[in-house]
Design an enzyme around this catalytic site. Structure first.
Site, PDB file in Angstrom:
ATOM      1  CB  SER A 120      -0.977  -0.003   1.174  1.00 26.53           C
ATOM      2  OG  SER A 120      -0.307  -0.259   2.378  1.00 26.53           O
ATOM      3  CG  HIS A 151      -4.215  -1.004  -2.006  1.00 24.17           C
ATOM      4  ND1 HIS A 151      -4.794   0.246  -1.995  1.00 24.17           N
ATOM      5  CD2 HIS A 151      -3.787  -1.229  -0.743  1.00 24.17           C
ATOM      6  CE1 HIS A 151      -4.699   0.763  -0.788  1.00 24.17           C
ATOM      7  NE2 HIS A 151      -4.096  -0.112  -0.003  1.00 24.17           N
ATOM      8  CE  LYS A 166      -7.671  -0.550   0.842  1.00 21.75           C
ATOM      9  NZ  LYS A 166      -7.697   0.550   1.803  1.00 21.75           N
TER      10      LYS A 166
HETATM   11  C1  LIG Z   1      -3.424  -3.813   2.154  1.00 22.11           C
HETATM   12  C2  LIG Z   1      -4.570  -3.480   3.050  1.00 22.11           C
HETATM   13  N1  LIG Z   1      -5.146  -4.455   3.760  1.00 22.11           N
HETATM   14  C3  LIG Z   1      -6.178  -4.221   4.580  1.00 22.11           C
HETATM   15  C4  LIG Z   1      -6.683  -2.945   4.714  1.00 22.11           C
HETATM   16  C5  LIG Z   1      -7.823  -2.711   5.667  1.00 22.11           C
HETATM   17  O1  LIG Z   1      -9.020  -2.728   4.980  1.00 22.11           O
HETATM   18  P1  LIG Z   1     -10.360  -2.425   5.780  1.00 22.11           P
HETATM   19  O2  LIG Z   1     -10.559  -0.949   5.713  1.00 22.11           O
HETATM   20  O3  LIG Z   1     -11.417  -3.181   5.029  1.00 22.11           O
HETATM   21  O4  LIG Z   1     -10.169  -2.934   7.159  1.00 22.11           O
HETATM   22  C6  LIG Z   1      -6.133  -1.896   4.001  1.00 22.11           C
HETATM   23  C7  LIG Z   1      -6.676  -0.544   4.173  1.00 22.11           C
HETATM   24  O5  LIG Z   1      -6.043   0.442   4.183  1.00 22.11           O
HETATM   25  C8  LIG Z   1      -5.033  -2.162   3.157  1.00 22.11           C
HETATM   26  O6  LIG Z   1      -4.450  -1.176   2.476  1.00 22.11           O
END
Ligand SMILES: Cc1ncc(COP(=O)(O)O)c(C=O)c1O
Length: 391
Positions: A182, A210, A241
């Site tokens: 990310s 992502h 997202k």
């Molecule tokens: C790679 C990754 N995994 C998990 C999440 C968390 O997602 P959620 O908002 O559904 O908890 C994010 C959110 O920023 C993320 O970028």
């Protein structure tokens, strides 16, 4: 120091650091959105609204219709009385999308990551986690009662191979990685990871938050992009997202994995599911992705334009295939200054600094969205040109 004193001291320190208050959004999220205290809508370059579906009329209508049909929620965990037909349809659609036999939804991807790691690991388990994995994976590893937890250097297959070859708990190994990282926007070396895990009998978990709805010819994720669709043991992802931008998460994998999670995953058993309205909106978002190839095409055009335009500036733009375009600016103060200056030009890009990224690598993380018009992209690039010239 008592906890009360500790809270007061930490709050005072945060105040002293002059942390910028969270922007308050007062309109649907889109290429431009209205924020409190701003006369004109801002061009948004930092939402994860990759396909622009957060304000899609079909997605919104499906959400509203489900709220009318099922109410706000059924006030129960799934196994008690919380499963609606929409949850089941969403899980079938998610599994189909990411190329697995089954999927189980959770209230977020964070909880999905916690669930899959904590449920599968026991004292005989070795968890191997990429050093740049998302915080929710790190927390999932912390929660898991694994016999051993090892962090391997970013995408370092040799280091991982060594662990899977020599570690005393190698026979019951889980390898966990982001599909798209990310903060860097780069992709995990999935074909090699699949191969390595197969050779060593390790269970591969990929968080594709992502990439689902973003990468691959049909938006099926990093696995589709890199030619290993359906070959990963568990794909986790978010509904917050590309797939509608609301909230919720999932674990996709075999029918057996789904059965185990429904029976043993604590965030599934002891917590309410995503509300039916959100489930219906996400389901419609998957439908929109499937039916309308122009969404992905637009996202790609915007990504290429932003990447090309930003690469011409006095910024270190990290190369990559994803819709995340990190612009490294170095010191936190410069990142903050650039973020503020962009805001003055009507463009929102939240800067990231330590502890989110290592010291000295503060950055502006630009994210492309199909919701950005040509005019929005022009405006954003003009703003970037002007603020980088001055900084
Ligand atoms: C790679 C990754 N995994 C998990 C999440 C968390 O997602 P959620 O908002 O559904 O908890 C994010 C959110 O920023 C993320 O970028």
């Amino acid at each position: 120091m008592s906890i009360g004193d500790l809270v007061a001291a930490t709050a005072a320190q945060i105040e002293e650091e002059g942390v910028v208050p969270e922007p308050v959004v007062e309109s649907p999220m889109s290429g431009r959105a209205r924020f409190a205290g701003r006369e004109d809508p801002l061009v948004v370059l930092c939402s994860n609204n990759y396909l622009g579906l957060a304000s899609d009329p079909d997605v919104v209508a499906a959400t509203v219709a489900a709220v009318h049909e099922y109410g706000a929620g059924s006030a129960a965990a799934r196994f008690i009385a919380g499963t609606t037909p929409v949850h089941l349809a969403l899980e079938a659609a998610l599994a189909e999308l990411v190329g697995t036999a089954a999927a189980v939804t959770f209230s977020s991807c964070s909880t999905a990551n916690h669930a899959v790691l904590a449920t599968l690991a026991d004292k005989q388990t070795l968890i191997c986690s990429d050093e740049l994995n998302h915080a929710s994976i790190i927390d999932g590893v912390r929660l898991a009662r694994a016999g051993a937890k090892q962090v391997y250097p970013h995408a370092d297959l040799d280091a991982l191979r060594e662990l899977l070859t020599s570690h005393p708990l190698r026979d019951q190994a889980i390898v966990v990685t982001d599909g798209v990282f990310s903060m860097e926007g780069d992709l995990a070396p999935l074909p090699d990871l699949v191969d390595l895990c197969r050779r060593h009998g390790a269970f591969l978990v990929v968080d594709d938050s992502h990439a689902t709805g973003v990468l691959g010819e049909h938006g099926r994720g990093t696995t589709e992009q890199l030619g290993v669709l359906g070959e990963v043991d568990a794909v986790t992802g978010t509904l917050g997202k590309a797939l509608g931008g609301a909230a919720g998460g999932f674990v996709a994998g075999s029918a057996d994995l789904a059965r185990v999670l429904r029976r043993h995953a604590r965030p599934y058993i002891f917590s309410n599911p995503v509300p039916p309205g959100v489930a219906a909106g996400s389901l419609r978002a998957i439908g929109r992705l499937r039916e309308d190839p122009s969404l992905l095409a637009r996202l790609r055009t915007v990504t290429e334009r932003l990447r090309a335009g930003l690469s011409e500036l006095d910024l270190e733009v990290l190369a990559g295939e994803s819709a995340i375009i990190p612009c490294i600016v170095g010191e936190e103060s410069r990142a903050r200054h650039l973020g503020d200056a962009l805001l003055d030009e009507g463009v929102l890009v939240t800067p990231f600094a330590y502890p989110v990224v290592p010291r000295g690598t503060a950055r502006l993380r630009v994210q492309a969205s199909a919701a950005l018009s040509d005019d929005d992209v022009d405006r954003a690039l003009t703003a970037f040109r002007s603020v980088t010239r001055l900084s």
